[in-house]
Design an enzyme around this catalytic site. Structure first.
Site, PDB file in Angstrom:
ATOM      1  N   SER A   1       8.406   4.132   0.479  1.00  0.00           N
ATOM      2  CA  SER A   1       7.377   3.437  -0.286  1.00  0.00           C
ATOM      3  C   SER A   1       7.563   3.667  -1.786  1.00  0.00           C
ATOM      4  O   SER A   1       7.507   2.735  -2.588  1.00  0.00           O
ATOM      5  CB  SER A   1       5.992   3.925   0.153  1.00  0.00           C
ATOM      6  OG  SER A   1       4.993   3.314  -0.606  1.00  0.00           O
TER       7      SER A   1
ATOM      8  N   SER B   1       0.866  -1.178   0.000  1.00  0.00           N
ATOM      9  CA  SER B   1       0.000   0.000   0.000  1.00  0.00           C
ATOM     10  C   SER B   1       0.899   1.223   0.000  1.00  0.00           C
ATOM     11  O   SER B   1       1.777   1.347   0.857  1.00  0.00           O
ATOM     12  CB  SER B   1      -0.901  -0.007   1.236  1.00  0.00           C
ATOM     13  OG  SER B   1      -1.878   0.990   1.109  1.00  0.00           O
ATOM     14  N   GLU B   2       0.708   2.127  -0.975  1.00  0.00           N
ATOM     15  CA  GLU B   2       1.721   3.160  -1.193  1.00  0.00           C
ATOM     16  C   GLU B   2       1.797   4.198  -0.079  1.00  0.00           C
ATOM     17  O   GLU B   2       2.725   4.998  -0.041  1.00  0.00           O
ATOM     18  CB  GLU B   2       1.552   3.824  -2.568  1.00  0.00           C
ATOM     19  CG  GLU B   2       0.300   4.650  -2.771  1.00  0.00           C
ATOM     20  CD  GLU B   2      -0.805   3.851  -3.445  1.00  0.00           C
ATOM     21  OE1 GLU B   2      -0.829   2.608  -3.281  1.00  0.00           O
ATOM     22  OE2 GLU B   2      -1.647   4.468  -4.126  1.00  0.00           O
ATOM     23  N   ASN B   3       0.844   4.202   0.851  1.00  0.00           N
ATOM     24  CA  ASN B   3       0.981   5.111   1.991  1.00  0.00           C
ATOM     25  C   ASN B   3       1.975   4.582   3.025  1.00  0.00           C
ATOM     26  O   ASN B   3       2.196   5.234   4.034  1.00  0.00           O
ATOM     27  CB  ASN B   3      -0.387   5.398   2.628  1.00  0.00           C
ATOM     28  CG  ASN B   3      -1.130   4.140   3.014  1.00  0.00           C
ATOM     29  OD1 ASN B   3      -1.118   3.157   2.285  1.00  0.00           O
ATOM     30  ND2 ASN B   3      -1.772   4.160   4.156  1.00  0.00           N
TER      31      ASN B   3
END
Lengths: 209, 237
Positions: free
Chosen positions: A88, A46-48
């Site tokens: 990330s 998840s890119e967060n």
């Protein structure tokens, strides 16, 4: 008969190979997670700032400090890790993520992708989509074959502003599966859909094998 | 106890902002959506009435939450963000021309802030090549692939939120509330951190510090965290 959303997601899940690190976009791509079997050993990013995204929490177990990129509450797994947004996108930009699945408004025959902006309408922003398509090893677009007004979404040239140029590798729609490789190659057709129907619903030239 | 550590500690957000605010300043705020937001500092920023702010933050908050609070009081002149989808008030102010907006791809935004904090004036990335983002930017090819140049970002003030911190400014974040906070902590001329739990020096294990205290000029223990959930999603059972 065209494929349902469930069938499309199930078909997309077959692209998740053993050991893959995968980023699923917001909307329909998120549902692909429902078809990942445990033996597949797939890790969701998840890119967060998280690797090893678990299922949605049970009622009462939600944690406001634990969300995915769609701001949905999620859970962690025993092998999860957390990191900053810069880390990330280092793993995204650096080509460490194997597969990105995202939605689209248009895909061109050269693999150009448009999915973030319609001129004249309020623009929400591209979020991490431009970084994902530029950096991830393989980009899979999961979308309806036609727009709500019936217009084709697989086109000769995108009329909408691009998210990335020559970035899409594979397209899965309700009508079929298509590989983008010097043109649009038809890999699979949904049951009872004819070649002519596919041609009628697609602006770009199709290559049938 | 070492005297310098206590000079960083402030009782509350309003006090921590004293002497650092001016109209037209650039402010970075950590957070992703409503997760990991420096809630106390945003409220104090609103109450200070400082105006014409350029705000660098991944999102613009929602109505009445996060940076949305600074929209209600029209304190923001320009926003640099990657996604502002959840905020009708932002949309209204943008369409009426009251607020200027610069969209950055999320990874480019994170790296611009990281570069700014690390003293790197610019870098090259493939993100955005062939898109509107690449317009008017320097292009260069490396090993046959096209890249665009992006510049580093710094701010007059960075406000960040951590889970635990000690009185010398060392910070530990929790889960995905980390997000942009660690990089933004490095890129402020002045960085103020608010934490859920302010510890004595020596209570935090140095091996587990995410942000070393050198980046944190002021620190306070926040209170009354709302920690709103934007999109509560539960498993079906």
């Amino acid at each position: 008969m065209s494929w349902t959303r469930e069938k499309m997601c199930e078909r997309a899940s077959k692209e998740l190979e053993d050991g893959f690190y995968v980023n699923l976009g917001i909307g329909m791509p998120t549902l692909v997670a429902n078809y990942i079997s445990e033996k597949n050993n797939v890790t969701l990013q998840s890119e967060n700032g998280m690797l090893g995204m678990g299922p949605f929490p049970k009622k009462g177990e939600e944690d406001p400090d634990l969300i995915n990129a769609g701001k949905q509450t999620i859970t962690s797994l025993p092998d999860s890790s957390f990191f900053s947004s810069a880390d990330s996108f280092s793993m995204i930009r650096g080509g460490h993520i194997d597969l990105s699945i995202l939605g689209a408004m248009q895909v061109s025959e050269s693999g150009d992708l448009a999915n973030w902006m319609i001129p004249g309408k309020m623009v929400k922003g591209m979020g991490g989509a431009m970084d994902l398509v530029a950096g991830v090893k393989k980009v899979l677009v999961l979308m309806d074959h036609n727009a709500k007004d019936g217009s084709p979404k697989i086109v000769n040239k995108c009329s909408l502003p691009l998210t990335g140029k020559e970035v899409v590798d594979l397209i899965i729609t309700n009508l079929g599966v298509f590989e983008v490789d010097k043109g649009i190659k038809v890999l699979e057709i949904a049951p009872d859909i004819t070649k002519q129907e596919l041609i009628n619903n697609t602006e770009a030239d199709l290559v049938f094998s | 106890m070492n005297d310098k550590t206590f000079k960083k500690v402030y009782k509350e957000a309003k006090e921590a902002l004293e002497g650092v605010l001016f109209d037209g300043m650039v402010v970075m705020s950590g957070g992703f959506g409503l997760c990991g937001l420096p809630e106390n500092l945003i409220l104090a920023l609103r109450d200070s009435r400082v105006k014409n702010l350029t705000v660098i933050s991944n999102n613009a908050g929602t109505e009445g939450q996060g940076l949305g609070l600074l929209l209600e009081t029209k304190q923001i002149k320009k926003a640099i963000s990657s996604y502002v989808g959840e905020n009708k008030l932002f949309e209204k102010q943008y369409l009426s021309g009251e607020i200027e907006l610069e969209f950055n791809p999320q990874g480019t935004l994170a790296e611009r802030v990281r570069a700014g904090g690390a003293g790197i004036p610019a870098f090259f990335t493939a993100t955005g090549v062939g898109t509107l983002v690449s317009e008017d930017k320097t292009h260069q090819s490396f090993k046959g692939k096209e890249y665009i140049m992006e510049t580093g970002l710094t701010a007059d003030l960075s406000i960040v939120k951590a889970w635990k911190g000690d009185k010398s400014g060392n910070l530990i974040y929790r889960k995905t509330a980390r997000n942009f906070n660690p990089v933004m902590a490095t890129a402020g001329k002045v960085t103020i951190a608010e934490v859920e739990e302010l510890c004595e020096v020596g209570e935090l294990d140095p091996d587990y510090i995410h942000t070393p205290g050198i980046y944190v000029n002021r620190i306070l223990e926040g209170k009354d965290y709302s920690k709103a959930i934007e999109n509560l999603t539960l498993s079906e059972e």
